[in-house]
Design an enzyme around this catalytic site. Structure first.
Site, short mmCIF file in Angstrom:
data_model
loop_
_atom_site.label_atom_id
_atom_site.label_comp_id
_atom_site.label_asym_id
_atom_site.label_seq_id
_atom_site.Cartn_x
_atom_site.Cartn_y
_atom_site.Cartn_z
N THR A 1 0.37 6.59 -7.32
CA THR A 1 0.34 5.59 -6.26
C THR A 1 1.23 4.45 -6.71
O THR A 1 1.50 4.28 -7.90
CB THR A 1 -1.09 5.08 -5.97
N SER A 2 1.65 3.64 -5.76
CA SER A 2 2.60 2.57 -6.07
C SER A 2 1.95 1.36 -6.73
O SER A 2 2.57 0.67 -7.51
CB SER A 2 3.31 2.11 -4.79
N THR A 3 0.69 1.09 -6.39
CA THR A 3 0.05 -0.12 -6.92
C THR A 3 -1.34 0.19 -7.45
O THR A 3 -1.95 1.21 -7.11
CB THR A 3 -0.09 -1.20 -5.83
#
Length: 185
Positions: free
Chosen positions: A8-10
């Site tokens: 996931t990005s964050t």
């Protein structure tokens, strides 16, 4: 061996990461590498470890292609690397179907879908630039406020006190390059 890769990005997307891990384990992945880092980042330590650990005959599972690659070119580079190692890639969530690079049709579909995704991203950027140009014409666009230059005096003071550029950047939450620019002004 069957490997999985989840991303996931964050860090705010913990539930999304766990959902990917669960889905990959449900597919029989014996080891799942996971990380929370932007897909645009070149340096993804867990992906690097995973690719280094793959051996002939291994299979890599991901839930979606954008979890693995930054763009079409990157996806094709990873697929080529996997082929060189004698490994294959399975993407689980492709409109209800799985794509498996062990067959030619899946390879074709991956290339086409990746190209379409890249095209859509380019169109979004183009529309964004058009919107910015229009806002500038109307005097509504000012750009973002320059954060580093607003802290130029603090940067100069900290440097004169012997604080390293890296530490200044960390303390002020700006990039090292911004610190150097402020010091050179």
């Amino acid at each position: 061996m069957i490997f999985g890769y989840a991303r996931t990005s964050t860090h705010d997307q913990q539930h999304g990461l766990q959902a990917q891990i669960d889905e990959l384990k449900g597919q029989g992945c014996e080891r799942v590498y996971s990380e929370q880092v932007s897909g645009t980042q070149r340096d993804r330590p867990e992906l690097t470890k995973l690719l280094d650990n793959l051996r002939q005959g291994d299979v890599l599972y991901v839930t979606k292609p954008d979890r693995l690659a930054r763009n079409t070119q990157h996806l094709l580079e990873i697929i080529e690397l996997l082929e060189q190692k004698g490994c294959s890639l399975v993407i689980l969530s492709m409109g209800g179907a799985q794509l498996d690079t062990r067959n030619a049709t899946s390879k074709l579909m991956l290339t086409m879908l990746g190209a379409i995704a890249e095209f859509e991203r380019a169109l979004m950027k183009e529309r964004q630039q058009e919107g910015i140009a229009k806002a500038k014409e109307q005097g509504k666009y000012r750009g973002r406020k320059p954060t580093a230059m607003a802290q130029s005096q603090d940067i100069q003071k900290m440097k004169s006190e012997g604080v390293s550029v890296t530490d200044i950047a960390k303390k002020l939450n700006i990039s090292r390059m911004s610190v150097y620019r402020a010091l050179n002004d």
